[in-house]
Write an enzyme that holds these catalytic residues in place. Structure first.
Site, PDB file in Angstrom:
ATOM      1  N   ASP A 185      19.609 119.257  14.669  1.00  0.00           N
ATOM      2  CA  ASP A 185      20.743 118.370  14.928  1.00  0.00           C
ATOM      3  C   ASP A 185      22.055 118.945  14.394  1.00  0.00           C
ATOM      4  O   ASP A 185      22.118 119.459  13.285  1.00  0.00           O
ATOM      5  CB  ASP A 185      20.501 117.009  14.280  1.00  0.00           C
ATOM      6  N   ASP A 217      23.211 107.383  13.293  1.00  0.00           N
ATOM      7  CA  ASP A 217      23.797 108.723  13.155  1.00  0.00           C
ATOM      8  C   ASP A 217      24.839 108.697  12.027  1.00  0.00           C
ATOM      9  O   ASP A 217      25.935 109.242  12.160  1.00  0.00           O
ATOM     10  CB  ASP A 217      24.421 109.204  14.466  1.00  0.00           C
ATOM     11  N   HIS A 258      22.517 111.209   8.052  1.00  0.00           N
ATOM     12  CA  HIS A 258      22.901 112.405   7.299  1.00  0.00           C
ATOM     13  C   HIS A 258      23.267 111.939   5.892  1.00  0.00           C
ATOM     14  O   HIS A 258      24.268 111.251   5.708  1.00  0.00           O
ATOM     15  CB  HIS A 258      24.095 113.103   7.957  1.00  0.00           C
TER      16      HIS A 258
END
Length: 420
Positions: free
Chosen positions: A151, A304, A59
């Protein structure tokens, strides 16, 4: 100009690597061939040679949340963490559900890091990630997206999920599937178990992940399309994946270093740095995940990477957002598993490079002639402390902050260009 990396260690053996331009020429046993006369020599004695890694789940927050991270800082963290490519998720503001947002991301990556790491955007599965209407996947694919995901928000509507999986497969995209029952344990702060009972907070059971994974792999089997299960945390989900693979379902799966190294006890004292989604599970889940990574049931590792501003994490457990900063630390953390004998160097290359490249159809370096000259040199013995002076991400929200880590990326080349 050719480049010769001499006396590096690769898969426990001393090697010399010869590079010409952006491609690998040869990799041979150290000293087997003299270096060409027109060659720059780099002595890598004592360092481990590894292909640049691929992180299929990050991200980067831009556009919209640049105070947490932006594409320039996220790719800098990736480069210093040994990553030559990253797949960035769509939960930005605006959401990456239009071609204009995809093109913006790619332009920002090229302008800030023209030699890499490479950015591969992931398209939103639904408009606004709201789970109500399919995003324009063909438009997003044409703009440069390499996968599709909702997600952060599980897709509740199974009919919509079916259409997304079908359309994505027709476009050559794979669904990165966030598996979480949205009702079971709603409002959770950590794993449901003894630790949540002692802390007196609401927990989410591991079955909540497994239930939706079971639905989605059965749908993938029915449709004869692939599905990729994101950030697996529960041993029950591993049983679902094993069942599906035994039936020939086109399912792949990922987990993260923190699920291999930590368990729910990391939240003792209401430690918000260890609050992640899905939550850290029980020690039995951690051990099951280690076995699954080693034996190939779990196909790849991802970070992640989910950066947050310090003030957001410096709050109460119920108010703090989920996520940790992972790009700077991933190599060192997984190298600790090599040092423990839980994984081998070959496992790391399979989990961080070949595996994600094969799943998402990306270029990768297997050190064969003609492969892209994407590689780094790791000092396996250097110790360092994660902190503001040693991390390149804007955010340092990690439970490993200030802990001594061993193994550090020293030099990195992408496309034959040395980044540092």
């Amino acid at each position: 100009m050719k480049l010769c990396i001499k006396n590096a260690r690769h898969l426990e053996a001393p090697v010399d690597l010869l590079v010409h331009g952006a491609e690998i020429l040869t990799m041979t046993p150290a000293g087997h061939h003299p270096a060409p006369e027109d060659c720059e020599i780099f002595d890598a004695r004592g360092l481990v040679l590894m292909p640049s890694l691929i992180d299929a789940h990050v991200h980067l927050r831009e556009p919209g949340f640049e105070y947490k991270e932006d594409i320039a800082s996220g790719l800098a963290a990736a480069a210093h963490g040994g990553f030559g490519a990253v797949l960035c998720m769509a939960n930005t503001r605006p959401v990456n559900d239009t071609a204009s947002v995809t093109r913006f991301m790619l332009d920002r990556a090229r302008s800030s890091h023209p030699h890499g790491p490479r950015l591969y955007p992931v398209a939103a599965a639904s408009v606004g990630l709201r789970g109500e209407e399919m995003a324009p996947l063909a438009e997003l694919r044409e703009a440069g997206c390499v996968a599709v995901s909702n997600d952060g928000r599980p897709l509740e509507n199974t009919e919509l999920l079916r259409r997304i999986m079908e359309y994505a497969a027709d476009l050559g995209l794979i669904l990165i599937d966030h598996c979480e029952d949205p009702w079971l344990g709603r409002g959770w702060l950590m794993n449901e178990g003894p630790a949540s009972g002692l802390l007196g907070v609401k927990g989410q059971p591991g079955v909540g992940e497994a239930v939706q994974a079971a639905r989605d792999v059965m749908l993938a089997e029915y449709l004869h399309v692939p599905v990729h299960i994101a950030h697996v945390s529960s041993r029950l989900t591993l049983e679902v994946i094993a069942w599906a693979k035994a039936r020939g379902v086109k399912v792949s799966a990922e987990t993260c270093p923190h699920y291999l190294l930590l368990d729910e006890s990391a939240l003792e004292g209401y430690n918000t740095a260890a609050k992640v989604s899905p939550p850290l599970r029980a020690p039995e889940d951690r051990e099951a995940l280690r076995r699954a990574v080693k034996d190939g049931l779990i196909d790849i590792l991802v970070t992640d990477h989910a950066p947050h501003a310090a003030q957001e994490k410096e709050s109460t457990l119920d108010e703090a957002p989920c996520g940790l900063s992972g790009l700077d630390l991933a190599v060192s953390l997984t190298w600790s598993l090599v040092a423990q004998g839980a994984l081998s160097e070959a496992d790391l290359q399979r989990l961080w490079c070949r595996g994600p490249a094969e799943i998402f159809h990306l270029p990768w370096n297997g050190f064969a002639p003609g492969d892209p000259a994407d590689f780094f040199l790791l000092d396996p013995d250097e110790t360092w402390l994660p902190g503001p002076e040693t991390m390149f991400s804007k955010s340092r929200n990690t439970p490993f902050l200030g802990q001594t880590l061993r193994g550090r990326v020293k030099h990195h080349w992408i496309g034959g260009t040395r980044l540092f």
